[in-house]
Write a protein that holds these residues in place. Structure first.
Motif, PDB file in Angstrom:
ATOM      1  N   UNK A  55      11.862  -6.923  55.935  1.00 18.97           N
ATOM      2  CA  UNK A  55      10.451  -7.205  56.199  1.00 18.97           C
ATOM      3  C   UNK A  55      10.089  -6.871  57.642  1.00 18.97           C
ATOM      4  N   UNK A  56      11.026  -7.159  58.573  1.00 18.07           N
ATOM      5  CA  UNK A  56      10.788  -6.828  59.981  1.00 18.07           C
ATOM      6  C   UNK A  56      10.651  -5.323  60.169  1.00 18.07           C
ATOM      7  N   UNK A 116       7.247  -0.575  61.086  1.00 19.29           N
ATOM      8  CA  UNK A 116       6.772   0.735  60.630  1.00 19.29           C
ATOM      9  C   UNK A 116       5.258   0.748  60.478  1.00 19.29           C
ATOM     10  N   UNK A 117       4.704  -0.342  59.940  1.00 16.98           N
ATOM     11  CA  UNK A 117       3.252  -0.422  59.756  1.00 16.98           C
ATOM     12  C   UNK A 117       2.531  -0.421  61.096  1.00 16.98           C
ATOM     13  N   UNK A 118       3.074  -1.173  62.055  1.00 17.91           N
ATOM     14  CA  UNK A 118       2.439  -1.242  63.365  1.00 17.91           C
ATOM     15  C   UNK A 118       2.506   0.112  64.074  1.00 17.91           C
ATOM     16  N   UNK A 119       3.652   0.764  64.006  1.00 19.37           N
ATOM     17  CA  UNK A 119       3.818   2.038  64.708  1.00 19.37           C
ATOM     18  C   UNK A 119       2.996   3.159  64.092  1.00 19.37           C
ATOM     19  N   UNK A 120       2.825   3.137  62.767  1.00 16.71           N
ATOM     20  CA  UNK A 120       2.074   4.197  62.091  1.00 16.71           C
ATOM     21  C   UNK A 120       0.601   3.867  61.905  1.00 16.71           C
ATOM     22  N   UNK A 121       0.273   2.562  61.946  1.00 19.22           N
ATOM     23  CA  UNK A 121      -1.101   2.157  61.687  1.00 19.22           C
ATOM     24  C   UNK A 121      -1.486   2.261  60.234  1.00 19.22           C
ATOM     25  N   UNK A 160     -13.966   3.383  53.318  1.00 17.16           N
ATOM     26  CA  UNK A 160     -13.210   2.932  52.146  1.00 17.16           C
ATOM     27  C   UNK A 160     -11.726   3.261  52.293  1.00 17.16           C
ATOM     28  N   UNK A 161     -11.438   4.448  52.801  1.00 13.78           N
ATOM     29  CA  UNK A 161     -10.041   4.839  53.025  1.00 13.78           C
ATOM     30  C   UNK A 161      -9.383   3.918  54.045  1.00 13.78           C
ATOM     31  N   UNK A 162     -10.119   3.556  55.080  1.00 14.10           N
ATOM     32  CA  UNK A 162      -9.587   2.656  56.105  1.00 14.10           C
ATOM     33  C   UNK A 162      -9.314   1.266  55.537  1.00 14.10           C
ATOM     34  N   UNK A 163     -10.230   0.773  54.708  1.00 12.98           N
ATOM     35  CA  UNK A 163     -10.042  -0.567  54.138  1.00 12.98           C
ATOM     36  C   UNK A 163      -8.802  -0.636  53.254  1.00 12.98           C
ATOM     37  N   UNK A 164      -8.520   0.457  52.554  1.00 10.59           N
ATOM     38  CA  UNK A 164      -7.385   0.459  51.634  1.00 10.59           C
ATOM     39  C   UNK A 164      -6.066   0.681  52.371  1.00 10.59           C
ATOM     40  N   UNK A 165      -6.041   1.631  53.288  1.00  9.71           N
ATOM     41  CA  UNK A 165      -4.762   2.066  53.844  1.00  9.71           C
ATOM     42  C   UNK A 165      -4.461   1.699  55.279  1.00  9.71           C
ATOM     43  N   UNK A 166      -5.475   1.365  56.078  1.00 15.81           N
ATOM     44  CA  UNK A 166      -5.209   1.071  57.491  1.00 15.81           C
ATOM     45  C   UNK A 166      -4.701  -0.369  57.656  1.00 15.81           C
ATOM     46  N   UNK A 167      -3.705  -0.512  58.504  1.00  9.51           N
ATOM     47  CA  UNK A 167      -3.119  -1.828  58.731  1.00  9.51           C
ATOM     48  C   UNK A 167      -3.974  -2.626  59.714  1.00  9.51           C
ATOM     49  N   UNK A 168      -4.057  -3.939  59.480  1.00  9.24           N
ATOM     50  CA  UNK A 168      -4.694  -4.854  60.430  1.00  9.24           C
ATOM     51  C   UNK A 168      -3.645  -5.189  61.496  1.00  9.24           C
ATOM     52  N   UNK A 169      -3.786  -4.597  62.684  1.00  8.39           N
ATOM     53  CA  UNK A 169      -2.761  -4.719  63.713  1.00  8.39           C
ATOM     54  C   UNK A 169      -2.533  -6.178  64.110  1.00  8.39           C
ATOM     55  N   UNK A 170      -3.603  -6.950  64.260  1.00  4.59           N
ATOM     56  CA  UNK A 170      -3.445  -8.349  64.668  1.00  4.59           C
ATOM     57  C   UNK A 170      -2.633  -9.126  63.637  1.00  4.59           C
ATOM     58  N   UNK A 218      -0.593  -7.875  61.343  1.00  3.48           N
ATOM     59  CA  UNK A 218       0.760  -7.343  61.227  1.00  3.48           C
ATOM     60  C   UNK A 218       1.631  -7.755  62.410  1.00  3.48           C
ATOM     61  N   UNK A 219       1.054  -7.846  63.600  1.00  2.20           N
ATOM     62  CA  UNK A 219       1.812  -8.322  64.757  1.00  2.20           C
ATOM     63  C   UNK A 219       2.226  -9.781  64.571  1.00  2.20           C
ATOM     64  N   UNK A 220       1.383 -10.548  63.917  1.00  2.00           N
ATOM     65  CA  UNK A 220       1.727 -11.946  63.631  1.00  2.00           C
ATOM     66  C   UNK A 220       2.914 -12.006  62.676  1.00  2.00           C
ATOM     67  N   UNK A 221       2.906 -11.142  61.655  1.00  2.00           N
ATOM     68  CA  UNK A 221       4.036 -11.093  60.718  1.00  2.00           C
ATOM     69  C   UNK A 221       5.302 -10.621  61.423  1.00  2.00           C
ATOM     70  N   UNK A 222       5.147  -9.621  62.297  1.00  2.00           N
ATOM     71  CA  UNK A 222       6.311  -9.100  63.009  1.00  2.00           C
ATOM     72  C   UNK A 222       6.946 -10.175  63.884  1.00  2.00           C
ATOM     73  N   UNK A 223       6.114 -10.955  64.563  1.00  2.74           N
ATOM     74  CA  UNK A 223       6.640 -12.039  65.394  1.00  2.74           C
ATOM     75  C   UNK A 223       7.385 -13.060  64.541  1.00  2.74           C
ATOM     76  N   UNK A 224       6.838 -13.358  63.358  1.00  3.95           N
ATOM     77  CA  UNK A 224       7.497 -14.299  62.461  1.00  3.95           C
ATOM     78  C   UNK A 224       8.867 -13.776  62.028  1.00  3.95           C
ATOM     79  N   UNK A 225       8.927 -12.508  61.622  1.00  5.62           N
ATOM     80  CA  UNK A 225      10.202 -11.966  61.148  1.00  5.62           C
ATOM     81  C   UNK A 225      11.202 -11.809  62.293  1.00  5.62           C
ATOM     82  N   UNK A 226      10.728 -11.549  63.493  1.00  3.45           N
ATOM     83  CA  UNK A 226      11.634 -11.494  64.641  1.00  3.45           C
ATOM     84  C   UNK A 226      12.324 -12.841  64.846  1.00  3.45           C
ATOM     85  N   UNK A 227      11.543 -13.908  64.736  1.00  2.81           N
ATOM     86  CA  UNK A 227      12.109 -15.255  64.886  1.00  2.81           C
ATOM     87  C   UNK A 227      13.101 -15.552  63.766  1.00  2.81           C
TER      88      UNK A 227
END
Length: 281
Positions: free
Chosen positions: A22-23, A28-33, A233-243, A245-254
């Motif tokens: 998951x981390x 990958x999501x954060x780096x690629x957007x 519409x393309x952005x809503x479907x495929x673009x990551x919400x950085x804020x 995703x960063x919260x998830x990344x911090x959780x998985x790091x811990x």
């Protein structure tokens, strides 16, 4: 306490590998957007996104078609304007022959008229855009230009092709053309009739091309608006919400760091078993 199978350590490792995966995905999501990197991430979303992208690229290309079409009609408008000025000059010369002119004067005017008619032919034959001619149709060329005006089947716009050479500009009956004008022979009324009909025809064609150009510009604006909607519409479907995703990344790091610490602790348990066995001696 078990010696052969350290079940606590295995369970911690299972959770650890799950969190590492998951981390890795979050990084990958954060780096690629992009939150849909592979079809397995969201099969339905991937299909929707590709359909939207197909429509979006089609709209963008049809916008280019409209730009080219507008440029083509602007070129044609310039040619029609020159033909109109040439016809007006021919009309002036024809009317001047009705005044106090000698035969030599009329012969000179007739030669100038013939030169103006040649210039009309040159304008009609040489006015083109990327090899497409709209003012000098021959028998072998199509009588229209078909342009894709949208991203779907059936989205087309028809631009007519005309023949405005001097031999094709005639009177109402179609019996006489501009080439038949003979002011040196005193045929002033016949000449004026042909010229007036030719001017009316050219002005009518200019109006039609102007209406088509307005439609192209309107389509261009509409396609631009639709492209923005598709982009959203393309952005809503495929673009990551950085804020998020960063919260998830911090959780998985811990969780990964906690897993490392727990594996160290659980791996010490077999040693505790050995200490118990040592005491039995």
């Amino acid at each position: 306490m078990r010696l052969s199978h350290n079940l606590m350590s295995l369970n911690v490792y299972r959770n650890y590998t799950k969190n590492v995966g998951a981390q890795s995905k979050s990084m990958s999501n954060v780096s690629s957007g992009d939150k849909i990197g592979k079809a397995m991430d969201n099969p339905a979303g991937m299909g929707q996104r590709e359909q939207i992208r197909m429509q979006l690229r089609g709209l963008q290309m049809s916008q280019r078609n409209m730009q080219d079409g507008i440029s083509m009609l602007q070129t044609v408008e310039s040619g029609l304007d020159n033909i109109t000025m040439a016809l007006n000059r021919v009309r002036e010369l024809t009317i001047s022959c009705g005044g106090a002119k000698t035969e030599d004067d009329r012969a000179v005017i007739q030669k100038e008229i013939e030169q103006m008619l040649k210039s009309i032919d040159d304008i009609a034959n040489n006015t083109e855009f990327n090899g497409v001619k709209l003012l000098a149709k021959t028998g072998t060329e199509p009588d229209r230009v078909k342009m894709a005006s949208g991203a779907n089947v059936g989205d087309t716009l028809i631009v007519p092709v005309n023949n405005l050479t001097s031999g094709n500009l005639t009177n109402k009956e179609g019996t006489l053309s501009l080439k038949d004008i003979r002011v040196d022979e005193g045929k002033i009324d016949d000449a004026l009739g042909i010229i007036d009909e030719s001017i009316d025809k050219v002005l009518s064609i200019r109006s039609k091309y102007g209406a088509i150009q307005n439609r192209m510009e309107s389509l261009y604006d509409i396609q631009g608006q639709n492209s923005l909607v598709m982009e959203s519409a393309d952005s809503n479907i495929g673009d990551v919400d950085i804020a998020e995703e960063m919260m998830h990344l911090a959780k998985y790091n811990i969780l990964v760091e906690a897993g490392n610490a727990m594996m160290v602790q659980t791996n010490r348990m077999p040693q505790d078993v050995l200490r118990v066995l040592e005491r039995l001696k």
